[in-house]
Design an enzyme around this catalytic site. Structure first.
Site, short mmCIF file in Angstrom:
data_model
loop_
_atom_site.label_atom_id
_atom_site.label_comp_id
_atom_site.label_asym_id
_atom_site.label_seq_id
_atom_site.Cartn_x
_atom_site.Cartn_y
_atom_site.Cartn_z
N LYS A 31 0.81 -1.21 0.00
CA LYS A 31 0.00 0.00 0.00
C LYS A 31 0.85 1.27 0.00
O LYS A 31 0.33 2.36 -0.24
CB LYS A 31 -0.97 -0.01 1.18
CG LYS A 31 -1.94 -1.17 1.18
CD LYS A 31 -2.89 -1.19 -0.01
CE LYS A 31 -3.99 -0.18 0.11
NZ LYS A 31 -5.13 -0.46 -0.78
N SER A 59 -2.87 -12.20 3.89
CA SER A 59 -3.33 -12.05 2.51
C SER A 59 -2.29 -12.56 1.51
O SER A 59 -2.64 -13.01 0.42
CB SER A 59 -3.74 -10.60 2.20
OG SER A 59 -2.65 -9.73 2.34
C1 LIG Z 1 -2.49 -6.82 3.89
C2 LIG Z 1 -3.37 -6.40 2.76
N1 LIG Z 1 -3.72 -7.31 1.86
C3 LIG Z 1 -4.53 -7.01 0.82
C4 LIG Z 1 -5.04 -5.73 0.67
C5 LIG Z 1 -5.97 -5.44 -0.49
O1 LIG Z 1 -5.35 -4.67 -1.48
P1 LIG Z 1 -6.18 -3.70 -2.40
O2 LIG Z 1 -6.74 -2.62 -1.52
O3 LIG Z 1 -5.23 -3.17 -3.41
O4 LIG Z 1 -7.29 -4.52 -3.00
C6 LIG Z 1 -4.69 -4.73 1.60
C7 LIG Z 1 -5.24 -3.39 1.49
O5 LIG Z 1 -5.09 -2.55 2.35
C8 LIG Z 1 -3.85 -5.07 2.67
O6 LIG Z 1 -3.48 -4.17 3.58
#
Ligand SMILES: Cc1ncc(COP(=O)(O)O)c(C=O)c1O
Length: 308
Positions: free
Chosen positions: A45, A266
Site C-alpha cells: 500500500k 493475505s
Molecule cells: C495486507 C493487505 N492485503 C490485501 C489488501 C488489499 O489490497 P487492495 O486494496 O489493493 O485490494 C490490503 C489493502 O489494504 C492489505 O493491507
C-alpha cells in the site's frame, strides 16, 4: 546510489520464483512472488499512498500543510504516515479496533494520529467485516469534515489502481520477461487487482480475484464483501477464487518455511489462490502473486502461533 528520501524506495521490489514450494506441493508450473512486503512501510500500500499524495499535491486538491485523513486496515495508513510525514502533512489514520495492534503502533511511531473505531456488535477481534468497515468510514468522514482535511479515499481515488498499473504490473512483466500467464490477488479496495489487470489483461494474462469464503475471516486488509468496487468496474477478470482463513494461514506458513518469505494472511491467501490455479485452469503456466505485507504485522495474532 543515494536516495533523497525513503519514498524513492517505493517500487522495484524483487520478483522471486517459489520453485521449492511448487516442487513440495507437486505442482506443474511456476509461482512468482512480488515481494512488496519489502517496501518501506512493509506493505504494497506504500505504492497507493505515494501515488495518491503526489497526484493530490500536483492537482492542488491537497494544499501545503493540509491534514490528510484515511480509513485504513493499517497498511495504507502506514504508507500515508511515511509520505505525509516527509511532505509536511499531519496525518490521521482511522482504523477498526479489529486490526492487529502492530499496525497502530507502527503508524504512531511514524508520526500519525491513530483513531481506533470499536467493532460492530458481536464482532471478533482480528476479523474485520464490511459492517466494521462501514463504522470506520463514518468516523473517517466526520473527521475529514471536522479537520477540513484531504481524504485520501483509497476505495475511490484513481491513483490507487494507477500505482499498480504503472508500477507493480509492469515490474512483474519485465522481471518475468513476459512469461506470466495468470495473476491473482486478494481484494480489499481492488486497487491492486484492478490496476494490475488493466496492464496484464491486454498482454494475455488471466487475472483472478481472491475472496474469503465467509464475511467473517482473519485475512486482514480485504474481503469486505462489498457489492461494487469502483476500481474493478469494467475490468475484465477471468474468474474468482475462494480461500478460507485456514488456507490463508497454512499458505503463509508454507511461504515462510519453504521460501523464507515472511508475509501476512493475505500473502497466504494469494499463494493459496495461485496453488488452486496451477492445480486447475493455469496448470503448467506461471502465476504471479503479490506478497502484500510483512508477517511482522501479525506477531500478536494466531498466524505464527504453533506455526509448523
Ligand atoms: C495486507 C493487505 N492485503 C490485501 C489488501 C488489499 O489490497 P487492495 O486494496 O489493493 O485490494 C490490503 C489493502 O489494504 C492489505 O493491507
Amino acid at each position: 546510489m543515494i536516495l533523497p528520501d525513503i519514498t524513492h524506495a517505493i517500487g522495484n521490489t524483487p520478483l522471486v520464483a517459489l520453485d521449492r514450494l511448487t516442487a513440495h506441493l507437486g505442482l506443474t508450473g511456476r509461482i512468482l512472488a512480488k515481494c512488496d512486503h519489502m517496501l518501506p512501510g512493509f506493505s504494497k500500500k506504500d505504492r497507493a499512498a505515494l501515488a495518491v499524495i503526489q497526484a493530490a499535491r500536483a492537482s492542488g486538491t491537497l494544499k501545503a500543510g493540509q491534514t490528510v485523513v484515511e480509513l485504513t486496515s493499517g497498511n495504507m495508513g502506514t504508507g500515508l504516515a511515511i509520505v505525509c510525514g516527509l511532505k509536511g502533512h499531519p496525518f490521521v489514520a482511522v482504523m477498526s479496533e479489529g486490526n492487529s495492534p502492530e499496525r497502530a503502533a507502527m503508524m504512531r511511531a511514524l508520526g500519525a494520529e491513530v483513531v481506533l473505531v470499536p467493532q460492530a456488535e458481536g464482532a471478533v477481534a482480528g476479523e474485520v467485516s464490511g459492517a466494521d468497515l462501514a463504522l470506520v468510514e463514518a468516523a473517517a468522514q466526520a473527521l475529514t469534515q471536522e479537520r477540513a482535511a484531504f481524504r485520501a479515499d483509497q476505495f475511490a481515488h484513481p491513483s490507487n489502481p494507477t500505482a499498480h498499473e504503472t508500477g507493480t504490473a509492469p515490474e512483474i512483466w519485465e522481471a518475468s520477461e513476459g512469461t506470466v500467464t495468470a495473476f491473482c490477488d486478494f481484494v480489499g479496495s481492488g486497487g491492486t487487482l484492478g490496476g494490475a489487470a488493466r496492464f496484464l489483461g491486454p498482454r494475455g494474462v488471466a487475472c483472478y480475484a481472491v475472496h474469503p469464503d465467509t464475511p467473517n475471516h482473519p485475512i486482514q486488509g480485504g474481503g469486505y464483501n462489498m457489492p461494487t468496487l469502483a476500481h474493478l468496474k469494467g475490468v475484465p477478470l477471468a474468474g474468482n477464487i475462494t480461500v478460507t482463513g485456514n488456507e490463508a494461514r497454512h499458505h503463509a506458513r508454507l511461504l515462510a518455511r519453504f521460501e523464507g518469505i515472511f508475509g501476512g494472511f493475505s500473502a497466504g491467501a494469494n499463494l493459496a489462490g495461485a496453488v488452486k490455479l496451477l492445480a486447475g485452469p493455469a496448470k503448467g503456466g506461471t502465476v504471479a502473486i503479490v506478497i502484500c505485507d510483512s508477517g511482522l504485522k501479525y506477531l500478536s495474532t494466531d498466524l505464527w502461533k504453533d506455526a509448523s
